[in-house]
Design an enzyme around this catalytic site. Structure first.
Site, mmCIF file in Angstrom:
data_model
loop_
_atom_site.group_PDB
_atom_site.id
_atom_site.type_symbol
_atom_site.label_atom_id
_atom_site.label_comp_id
_atom_site.label_asym_id
_atom_site.label_seq_id
_atom_site.Cartn_x
_atom_site.Cartn_y
_atom_site.Cartn_z
ATOM 1 N NE ARG A 18 -40.096 -38.771 97.687
ATOM 2 C CZ ARG A 18 -39.711 -40.221 97.799
ATOM 3 N NH1 ARG A 18 -38.628 -40.434 98.270
ATOM 4 N NH2 ARG A 18 -40.414 -40.931 96.805
ATOM 5 N N GLY A 22 -49.577 -47.215 96.787
ATOM 6 C CA GLY A 22 -48.206 -47.719 97.067
ATOM 7 C C GLY A 22 -47.651 -48.507 95.886
ATOM 8 C CB THR A 23 -44.483 -50.059 94.817
ATOM 9 O OG1 THR A 23 -44.029 -50.098 96.166
ATOM 10 C CG2 THR A 23 -43.674 -48.616 94.465
ATOM 11 C CB SER A 38 -39.047 -47.506 89.251
ATOM 12 O OG SER A 38 -39.437 -48.285 90.355
ATOM 13 C CE LYS A 55 -42.827 -17.233 59.084
ATOM 14 N NZ LYS A 55 -44.266 -16.789 58.946
ATOM 15 C CB ALA A 111 -30.362 2.063 48.936
ATOM 16 N NE ARG A 137 -33.180 6.761 46.678
ATOM 17 C CZ ARG A 137 -32.272 5.993 46.219
ATOM 18 N NH1 ARG A 137 -32.237 4.789 46.508
ATOM 19 N NH2 ARG A 137 -31.505 6.435 45.358
HETATM 20 C C1 UD1 Z 1 -38.807 -47.378 96.238
HETATM 21 C C2 UD1 Z 1 -38.736 -48.318 96.972
HETATM 22 C C3 UD1 Z 1 -37.308 -48.495 97.558
HETATM 23 C C4 UD1 Z 1 -36.255 -48.398 96.620
HETATM 24 C C5 UD1 Z 1 -36.672 -47.116 95.628
HETATM 25 C C6 UD1 Z 1 -35.780 -47.059 94.408
HETATM 26 C C7 UD1 Z 1 -41.049 -48.975 97.654
HETATM 27 C C8 UD1 Z 1 -41.864 -49.301 98.826
HETATM 28 N N1 UD1 Z 1 -39.999 -48.755 98.121
HETATM 29 O O1 UD1 Z 1 -38.944 -46.236 96.927
HETATM 30 O O2 UD1 Z 1 -37.174 -49.682 98.350
HETATM 31 O O3 UD1 Z 1 -35.028 -48.038 97.179
HETATM 32 O O4 UD1 Z 1 -37.791 -47.297 94.960
HETATM 33 O O5 UD1 Z 1 -35.741 -46.124 93.697
HETATM 34 O O6 UD1 Z 1 -41.284 -49.492 96.704
HETATM 35 N N2 UD1 Z 1 -45.691 -45.473 92.090
HETATM 36 C C9 UD1 Z 1 -46.729 -46.057 91.523
HETATM 37 N N3 UD1 Z 1 -47.763 -46.399 92.332
HETATM 38 C C10 UD1 Z 1 -47.881 -45.860 93.837
HETATM 39 C C11 UD1 Z 1 -46.735 -45.542 94.170
HETATM 40 C C12 UD1 Z 1 -45.579 -45.517 93.368
HETATM 41 O O7 UD1 Z 1 -47.100 -46.374 90.210
HETATM 42 O O8 UD1 Z 1 -49.010 -46.141 94.393
HETATM 43 C C13 UD1 Z 1 -44.515 -45.437 91.261
HETATM 44 C C14 UD1 Z 1 -43.810 -44.209 91.303
HETATM 45 O O9 UD1 Z 1 -44.583 -43.414 90.081
HETATM 46 C C15 UD1 Z 1 -42.578 -44.211 91.014
HETATM 47 C C16 UD1 Z 1 -42.270 -45.716 91.531
HETATM 48 O O10 UD1 Z 1 -43.580 -46.315 91.807
HETATM 49 O O11 UD1 Z 1 -42.308 -44.249 89.603
HETATM 50 C C17 UD1 Z 1 -41.571 -45.849 92.802
HETATM 51 O O12 UD1 Z 1 -42.348 -44.927 93.993
HETATM 52 P P1 UD1 Z 1 -41.878 -44.085 94.786
HETATM 53 O O13 UD1 Z 1 -42.758 -43.511 95.745
HETATM 54 O O14 UD1 Z 1 -40.847 -43.025 94.143
HETATM 55 O O15 UD1 Z 1 -40.726 -45.007 95.683
HETATM 56 P P2 UD1 Z 1 -39.299 -44.648 96.375
HETATM 57 O O16 UD1 Z 1 -39.832 -43.959 97.836
HETATM 58 O O17 UD1 Z 1 -38.430 -44.119 95.555
HETATM 59 CA CA CA Z 2 -38.543 -43.212 93.587
#
Ligand code: UD1
Ligand code: CA
Length: 468
Positions: free
Chosen positions: A19, A83-84, A105, A358, A430, A447
């Site tokens: 994003r 994913g997280t 995070s 410098k 000068a 000069r």
């Molecule tokens: C996430 C939460 C959401 C919460 C929000 C708060 C999930 C599914 N959702 O959403 O409920 O309100 O954070 O800020 O967790 N990351 C990884 N590996 C991955 C995906 C993400 O390390 O495969 C890391 C990202 O770099 C980031 C963090 O996890 O630092 C959160 O991921 P992001 O995709 O920003 O989650 P949100 O959509 O913000």
């Molecule tokens: Ca986030």
């Protein structure tokens, strides 16, 4: 941190940050002059030793690792970002030896150690399997929402992501901060049960709430008092807003300590900048990096100071640019001066308008008032550098040094072709082009001599009339 049980911190930092529409990995974007991930590591380091902090890295992992390697934290690779929940699955081996983990995070940078501590205390008090740090910001849009068992209960049924909210759930004001505490054993036991049956086809860590609950584990939530500190940075607009919040806090901290900052909303002050009381900062000033400013200074508008140390009672007139330099007590700089890296400006020195320095050391009381370039130069106490003096320090291949003694007078518009030495007390006429060293107390003039032809103009007129 008071606890006999072993605790690790896991920072999720592997995501791309789609994003943000940026080529730079999300966690390396900066607020307050520092990468997001560095802010989170700094907060975590106040709770556990760096060796017990794990950052999950994946997208441009080597670049991220290089930026924060010096902190001494450990890294876990998540080669594919699924994913997280998957990020934490990748940590299974790393966290197995710990009783509990805190999950932070990498894109929630304003979190304070006190608030993480509050989460940790609550988690231990409740003996929960999962404790979620929540908040109630003005606009909950985009965040996962907390489904509590009942409004007054700490117990949580589930976390519902924005895209999965039913129309009735859209009104839920309490959001998931993305910061959690887990008991490691139940987490590891059920981590494999996550599915990607959702809008993003990812493994959501948020689904652990419902999964743990379904297996009879206790899942609770604790709300942060300041919603601002758990906001995430998903877009450039988010980042800019977090940066403003952080800088506002920095300006407030300095003002509370006796620094006057006029129109602080126009100033850009990095988080680690220190300024002593009774210094006045005018609008539109930037203080960046590792900058330290003493007491009783006046920093006038439009100056940009980066990684510099200023002493006490320094006057910085408008529109100066100072980088990696030092300025001693009582110096007067500018307007429109440029101190480039390695400039050491001594006590009571005056560096005036359109003067560039410098890698140069100006000892006490030196005056270089106007239109001058001083590079690779040392200038002794009390020396006067006239308007338009230039050190010719570069021969196209190498840089050379100019050494000017104490009490020297360098006349205006002189050039000093380095390497060259001007000894104590010498005078330079000068307009001189000095190519050889000048002994102490001598006068050097280099000069062309002036020629004057009396009555030349009238004679020329007469010639022109005659030719008509
Ligand atoms: C996430 C939460 C959401 C919460 C929000 C708060 C999930 C599914 N959702 O959403 O409920 O309100 O954070 O800020 O967790 N990351 C990884 N590996 C991955 C995906 C993400 O390390 O495969 C890391 C990202 O770099 C980031 C963090 O996890 O630092 C959160 O991921 P992001 O995709 O920003 O989650 P949100 O959509 O913000
Ligand atoms: Ca986030």
């Amino acid at each position: 941190m008071e606890s006999s049980s072993k605790l690790a911190v896991v920072i999720m930092a592997a995501g791309k940050g789609t994003r943000l529409k940026s080529r730079r990995p999300k966690v390396l974007h900066e607020i307050g002059g520092k990468p997001l991930l560095s802010h989170v590591i700094a907060a975590a380091s106040q709770l556990v030793a760096p060796g017990d902090i794990f950052a999950v890295i994946g997208h441009q992992a080597e670049r991220v690792r290089a930026v924060v390697a010096a902190t001494g934290i450990q890294f876990v690779e998540q080669t594919e970002q699924r994913g997280t929940g998957h990020a934490i699955q990748c940590c299974a081996a790393a966290i197995a030896g710990y009783d509990n983990i805190l999950v932070l995070s990498g894109d929630v940078p304003l979190i304070r150690p006190e608030t993480i501590e509050q989460l940790w205390q609550f988690h231990q008090g409740e003996e929960a399997a999962m404790t979620i740090l929540t908040a109630a910001p003005e606009d909950p849009t985009g965040y996962g929402r907390i489904l509590r068992q009942s409004p007054l209960s700490a117990e949580v049924q589930a976390i519902v992501e924005q895209k999965a909210l039913t129309p009735e759930q859209l009104d839920i004001a309490e959001i998931n901060s993305g910061i959690y505490a887990f008991k490691t054993a139940p987490l590891l036991k059920h981590l494999g049960d996550l599915t990607d049956d959702n809008a993003q086809h990812e493994l959501y860590l948020t689904d652990m709430a419902a999964l743990l609950r379904a297996s009879g584990e206790l899942v609770v939530a604790v709300q942060a008092t300041e919603a601002e500190e758990v906001l995430g940075a998903n877009t450039i607009a988010d980042l800019v807003a977090l940066d403003a919040t952080l800088r506002e806090a920095t300006a407030s901290r300095l003002m509370a300590a006796g620094v006057t900052i006029f129109r602080p909303e126009t100033c850009v002050i990095d988080a680690e900048v220190e300024v002593a009381p009774d210094t006045v900062i005018e609008p539109f000033v930037q203080l960046r990096g590792n900058t330290r400013i003493g007491t009783d200074c006046l920093i006038r508008s439009y100056s940009v100071i980066e990684n510099c140390t200023l002493g006490n009672s320094v006057l910085l007139r408008q529109s100066c640019v100072l980088t990696d330099s030092t300025v001693a007590d009582g110096a007067k700089i500018g307007p429109f001066a440029h101190l480039r890296p390695g400039s050491e400006i001594g006590e009571d020195v005056h560096v005036g308008n359109f003067v560039e320095t410098k890698k140069s050391k100006l000892h006490k009381g030196v005056k270089a008032g106007h239109l001058t370039y001083l590079g690779d130069t040392e200038i002794g106490e009390g020396t006067n550098i006239g308007a338009g003096v230039i050190t010719c320090n570069y021969d196209g291949v190498h840089k050379h040094k100019t050494s000017i003694g104490k009490g020297v007078f360098v006349g205006s518009d002189s050039t000093l072709v380095a390497p060259v030495t001007v000894e104590d007390g010498a005078y330079i006429g000068a307009g001189s082009c000095i190519t050889r060293s000048v002994p102490g107390e001598a006068l050097s003039v280099a000069r062309a001599r002036q020629t004057t032809i009396e009555g030349w103009v009238a004679a020329r007129h007469a010639r022109q009339e005659a030719e008509k």
